[in-house]
Motif scaffolding. Structure first.
Motif, PDB file in Angstrom:
ATOM      1  N   UNK A 239       0.822  -1.201   0.000  1.00 37.17           N
ATOM      2  CA  UNK A 239       0.000   0.000   0.000  1.00 37.17           C
ATOM      3  C   UNK A 239       0.861   1.258   0.000  1.00 37.17           C
ATOM      4  N   UNK A 240       0.223   2.369  -0.322  1.00 35.11           N
ATOM      5  CA  UNK A 240       0.907   3.653  -0.346  1.00 35.11           C
ATOM      6  C   UNK A 240       1.447   3.976   1.050  1.00 35.11           C
ATOM      7  N   UNK A 241       2.669   4.494   1.108  1.00 32.40           N
ATOM      8  CA  UNK A 241       3.213   5.001   2.361  1.00 32.40           C
ATOM      9  C   UNK A 241       2.542   6.332   2.674  1.00 32.40           C
ATOM     10  N   UNK A 290       4.173   6.225  -3.121  1.00 30.11           N
ATOM     11  CA  UNK A 290       4.117   4.833  -3.581  1.00 30.11           C
ATOM     12  C   UNK A 290       5.510   4.198  -3.490  1.00 30.11           C
ATOM     13  N   UNK A 291       5.586   2.906  -3.114  1.00 29.08           N
ATOM     14  CA  UNK A 291       6.890   2.240  -2.963  1.00 29.08           C
ATOM     15  C   UNK A 291       7.761   2.277  -4.217  1.00 29.08           C
ATOM     16  N   UNK A 292       7.148   2.183  -5.390  1.00 31.39           N
ATOM     17  CA  UNK A 292       7.939   2.087  -6.627  1.00 31.39           C
ATOM     18  C   UNK A 292       8.579   3.401  -7.053  1.00 31.39           C
ATOM     19  N   UNK A 325      11.976  -2.255   3.726  1.00 33.30           N
ATOM     20  CA  UNK A 325      11.275  -1.557   4.807  1.00 33.30           C
ATOM     21  C   UNK A 325      12.309  -0.726   5.553  1.00 33.30           C
ATOM     22  N   UNK A 326      12.055   0.565   5.646  1.00 31.89           N
ATOM     23  CA  UNK A 326      13.047   1.441   6.274  1.00 31.89           C
ATOM     24  C   UNK A 326      12.382   2.391   7.263  1.00 31.89           C
ATOM     25  N   UNK A 327      13.178   2.907   8.187  1.00 29.12           N
ATOM     26  CA  UNK A 327      12.655   3.748   9.263  1.00 29.12           C
ATOM     27  C   UNK A 327      12.467   5.191   8.794  1.00 29.12           C
ATOM     28  N   UNK A 328      11.465   5.824   9.357  1.00 30.01           N
ATOM     29  CA  UNK A 328      11.256   7.256   9.157  1.00 30.01           C
ATOM     30  C   UNK A 328      10.572   7.801  10.403  1.00 30.01           C
ATOM     31  N   UNK A 329      10.854   9.063  10.707  1.00 32.09           N
ATOM     32  CA  UNK A 329      10.207   9.706  11.852  1.00 32.09           C
ATOM     33  C   UNK A 329       8.909  10.400  11.443  1.00 32.09           C
ATOM     34  N   UNK A 361       7.542   2.717   9.726  1.00 22.69           N
ATOM     35  CA  UNK A 361       8.329   2.188   8.614  1.00 22.69           C
ATOM     36  C   UNK A 361       7.636   2.486   7.291  1.00 22.69           C
ATOM     37  N   UNK A 362       8.421   2.888   6.306  1.00 23.64           N
ATOM     38  CA  UNK A 362       7.961   3.013   4.926  1.00 23.64           C
ATOM     39  C   UNK A 362       8.509   1.818   4.147  1.00 23.64           C
TER      40      UNK A 362
END
Length: 399
Positions: A239-241, A290-292, A325-329, A361-362
C-alpha cells in the motif's frame, strides 16, 4: 445486452443498519465494472439488489430501460455466478449447464447447441459427461460460468467467484474471465475484496466504504489519482506510504518536511497535480508516497529529494524486485478512513503503536541490484512528481 443503473439506491435493514447509502452508479452496456472494498462495505448487498435477492429500501434500480425494483429475480434476465459454484452434485456437467434452459422449456436441439458452444468456449467439452465431484475447483468454476453463458442474459453478476481457488488458479481464472467477458461483450458487475482482481480485470473499478461510493474510475486512474486517503490506502500492494508532514515555503520554493532528515523540495509537476498544497504552507498535511517511486540515491542525486541515512529494517527479496522496509520519523496518519482501508485490526494496532512513538516504517520497491542489507543505513530518493497530498481532517485529495 443492457446497462445497469443504481439511481440513489439505499439498503436499510430492520435494525437500522444502512448497508448501502445513496449509491448512484451506471454500468454501461457491455462494460465490465468491479465493485471492491473491505469486508462489510456493502458490495455484495449492492450486487444482490441488482439480482433481486435483496429488496431496495429507497431509490431506483434499472436494467436496460426498465425499473426492476419490484421484479422477481427470474424476471430480470440476469445470470449470477457465486463463489460456491452452486452446482447440482447428482447432475453431469452438461445437465448442470442446461438446467435453466430446460426449466424455460427451450427446445432440446437449441439447448444442446448452446451447451456445446459454451463448453467449447470454456474448454469443458471432454468433461460434459462428468459429475462435479470429478472436477477440479477451476473446472467447477468454468461450469458455473457456462451455466450463466448458455442463458444469453442481459448481464452477468459475479460475487467473489474466485475466492475458493488457490492463488495460482486464481491468476489463470482472472485472465479467462476477463477474456471471456471481452469476447461475449456482456454487461458485467463483479464483486471482490481482492484489489488485485479489481485492478487487473475491469474496465472501471468502483470503491465502496461503509456502503458509500468513494471513487469510480479506470484501474490506473484510481492508482495514480486517488480522491481520498481511503482509496489511496486501499488501492495498491504494497500500500501507499502515508505520513504527516509540514509544508514550508523557502525563498519561493515549497518543501515537504517528513522528518529532520527528509526535507524534500516539491517540483512544479507536483504542484500542478495538487495545486491546493500552496494553501497549506505552515500546516500539516498527509503525504502519500508509492513504494515504486523510491530509488537509491548516489553522489549525483540532488540533496533536496533525498531521505538520508535510513535504517533498513527488513528486506524482502522477490526475484524481479526487492521490498525494502526502512525507518522514518514521519508521524503515521491515524484516521477512521485508514482503519477501513487497512481492514486488518492487528496491522492498524501496529500503526497506532508507531504513532505513539512518533515514527513508522515506509516501504520502497527497488531493483534487485539496488538491494541493501538488513541493518544497513541507506540513502533513498523519491520522484517528487509522484507525491500525493491529502487534508488530514477530511481525507480529501488537495486537488
Amino acid at each position: 445486452m443492457a446497462k445497469i443503473e443504481f439511481d440513489g439506491v439505499w439498503k436499510r435493514y430492520a435494525d437500522g443498519t444502512e448497508a448501502v447509502k445513496d449509491l448512484s452508479l451506471t454500468i454501461e452496456d457491455g462494460e465490465f465494472v468491479i465493485l471492491v472494498g473491505p469486508s462489510g462495505c456493502g458490495k455484495s448487498t449492492a450486487l444482490r439488489m441488482v439480482a433481486g435477492l435483496e429488496t431496495i429500501s429507497e431509490g431506483k434500480m434499472l436494467i436496460g430501460d426498465r425499473v426492476v425494483n419490484d421484479l422477481s429475480p427470474g424476471e430480470r434476465d440476469i445470470a449470477m455466478v457465486f463463489q460456491s459454484y452452486a452446482l447440482y452434485p447428482h447432475m453431469s456437467v452438461a445437465d448442470n449447464m442446461a438446467f435453466s434452459l430446460k426449466m424455460a422449456k427451450v427446445p432440446k436441439d437449441e439447448i444442446n447447441e448452446r451447451v456445446k458452444k459454451a463448453a467449447d468456449m470454456l474448454g469443458l467439452t471432454e468433461y460434459l459427461h462428468r459429475k462435479p465431484k470429478a472436477l477440479s475447483g477451476g473446472q467447477r468454476q468454468r461450469v458455473a460460468m457456462g451455466r450463466a453463458i448458455v442463458r444469453s442474459p442481459q448481464a452477468f453478476l459475479m460475487d467473489e467467484p474466485l475466492s475458493n481457488l488457490d492463488a495460482k488458479l486464481r491468476v489463470a481464472m482472472r485472465a479467462e474471465i476477463a477474456n471471456l467477458q471481452t469476447r461475449l461483450g456482456v454487461t458485467t458487475l463483479y464483486v471482490t475484496h481482492d484489489q488485485i482482481e479489481a485492478m487487473t480485470m475491469g474496465d472501471r473499478v468502483a470503491v465502496l466504504k461503509r456502503g458509500e461510493l468513494q471513487q469510480v474510475a479506470s484501474p490506473q486512474e484510481l492508482y495514480e489519482h486517488p480522491d481520498n486517503i481511503f482509496v489511496a490506502g486501499f488501492i495498491g500492494s504494497p500500500s501507499m506510504n502515508l505520513g504527516s508532514a509540514i509544508i514550508e515555503d523557502r525563498d519561493g520554493a515549497l518543501h515537504v518536511k517528513l522528518d529532520e532528515a527528509s526535507d524534500i523540495r516539491l517540483s512544479d509537476k507536483t504542484l500542478d497535480r495538487y495545486p491546493q498544497v500552496r494553501e497549506y504552507v505552515g500546516r500539516p498535511v498527509a503525504v502519500g508516497m508509492r513504494p515504486e517511486h523510491f530509488y537509491r540515491a548516489d553522489s549525483s542525486t540532488p540533496a533536496d529529494v533525498t531521505m538520508k541515512q535510513r535504517d533498513v529494517m527488513l528486506v524482502e527479496l522477490l526475484g524481479s524486485e526487492v521490498l525494502v522496509h526502512f525507518s522514518t520519523a514521519a508521524r503515521p496518519i491515524i484516521s477512521e478512513d485508514l482503519r477501513e482501508a487497512i481492514d486488518d485490526a492487528e496491522a492498524f494496532a501496529e500503526l497506532e503503536h508507531a504513532a505513539e512513538s512518533g515514527s513508522q516504517q515506509f516501504v520502497a520497491r527497488l531493483e534487485p541490484h539496488e538491494a541493501p542489507k538488513m541493518g544497513q543505513k541507506v540513502d533513498l530518493a523519491f520522484k517528487t512528481e509522484h507525491m500525493h497530498f491529502f487534508d488530514i481532517e477530511t481525507g480529501q485529495a488537495l486537488r
